[in-house]
Scaffold this active site. Structure first.
Site, mmCIF file in Angstrom:
data_model
loop_
_atom_site.group_PDB
_atom_site.id
_atom_site.type_symbol
_atom_site.label_atom_id
_atom_site.label_comp_id
_atom_site.label_asym_id
_atom_site.label_seq_id
_atom_site.Cartn_x
_atom_site.Cartn_y
_atom_site.Cartn_z
ATOM 1 N N TYR A 115 0.470 -1.022 0.244
ATOM 2 C CA TYR A 115 -0.159 0.118 0.603
ATOM 3 C C TYR A 115 0.550 0.951 0.014
ATOM 4 C CZ TYR A 115 -3.981 3.318 1.437
ATOM 5 O OH TYR A 115 -4.213 4.135 1.232
ATOM 6 N N LYS A 136 0.988 4.240 -2.607
ATOM 7 C CA LYS A 136 0.432 5.269 -2.790
ATOM 8 C C LYS A 136 1.226 6.167 -2.967
ATOM 9 C CE LYS A 136 -3.450 5.408 -1.491
ATOM 10 N NZ LYS A 136 -4.321 5.893 -1.726
#
Length: 214
Positions: free
Chosen positions: A122, A126
């Site tokens: 994750y 990002k």
């Protein structure tokens, strides 16, 4: 001004739209959605799109400020690859099309801990999105990095537990950096950030907007 919003039907995106509608600085708001989702409003235009063919809607992406709030979870998407498609690829394509259409002010909802080289999927996703959007060269790019986002009536068990634990720790002065943020507050932070006068890249974290009392 005219605002463009992707991810407008998500918990944070809805709050962004609400704050935009309440802000007199914005006379036009276009939201890009998979299906009609909003009540009729004189300053709001829904553009129903196929995100796999987003280029077909490029001419609709002419405006002053663009907000990118799109996101999903691995569980909802079904796999890391599918989540990457939504959280990274769709948002990057939206940013590219906005830049091509002359948008100079871009606001990206990211996450605290975003790092293009992170071992965590994750955070790496990002971080790589942030780097790719930076490379597009917007005159003004604001990246907002909240910690835990507190969604009303969330059915995500881990999110609910983490929120309660953080609230308890914050009360005794611990982990303020990771304080949770309600979607209502985060929506306001994003809209307020779009109006701050600066050039180049600006990063706003949970600590920043809590410190400033926003």
């Amino acid at each position: 001004m005219k605002a463009l919003v992707i991810g407008a039907t998500g918990a944070t995106g809805k709050e962004v739209v609400r704050h935009l509608l309440e802000n007199p600085d914005y006379a036009e708001i276009s939201v890009f959605v998979r299906r009609p989702s909003f009540a009729t409003h004189p300053t709001l235009k829904e553009v129903v799109v196929d995100f796999e063919k987003l280029e077909s809607f490029a001419t609709e992406m002419h405006g002053d400020v663009a907000f990118s709030c799109l996101g999903t979870t691995k569980k909802d998407a079904g796999s890391e690859e599918a989540q990457w498609r939504v959280d990274h690829d769709y948002q990057l394509l939206f940013a590219k099309l906005c830049k091509q259409q002359g948008v100079s002010n871009f606001v990206l909802l990211s996450a605290l801990g975003a790092d293009a080289k992170s071992l965590l999927f994750y955070n790496r996703m990002k971080g790589q999105l942030e780097e790719a959007v930076r490379a597009l060269g917007f005159a003004k790019l604001t990246i907002v990095q909240p910690s835990l986002i507190i969604r009303p009536d969330s059915n995500r068990t881990g999110e609910v537990i983490a929120g309660k634990v953080l609230q308890l720790l914050n009360k005794v002065g611990l982990f303020k950096k990771y304080a949770g943020t309600s979607t209502a507050k985060l929506g306001k932070v994003l809209v307020d950030a779009s109006l701050i006068k600066h050039s180049g890249v600006s990063i706003i974290t949970t600590q920043d907007y809590n410190r400033n009392g926003k």
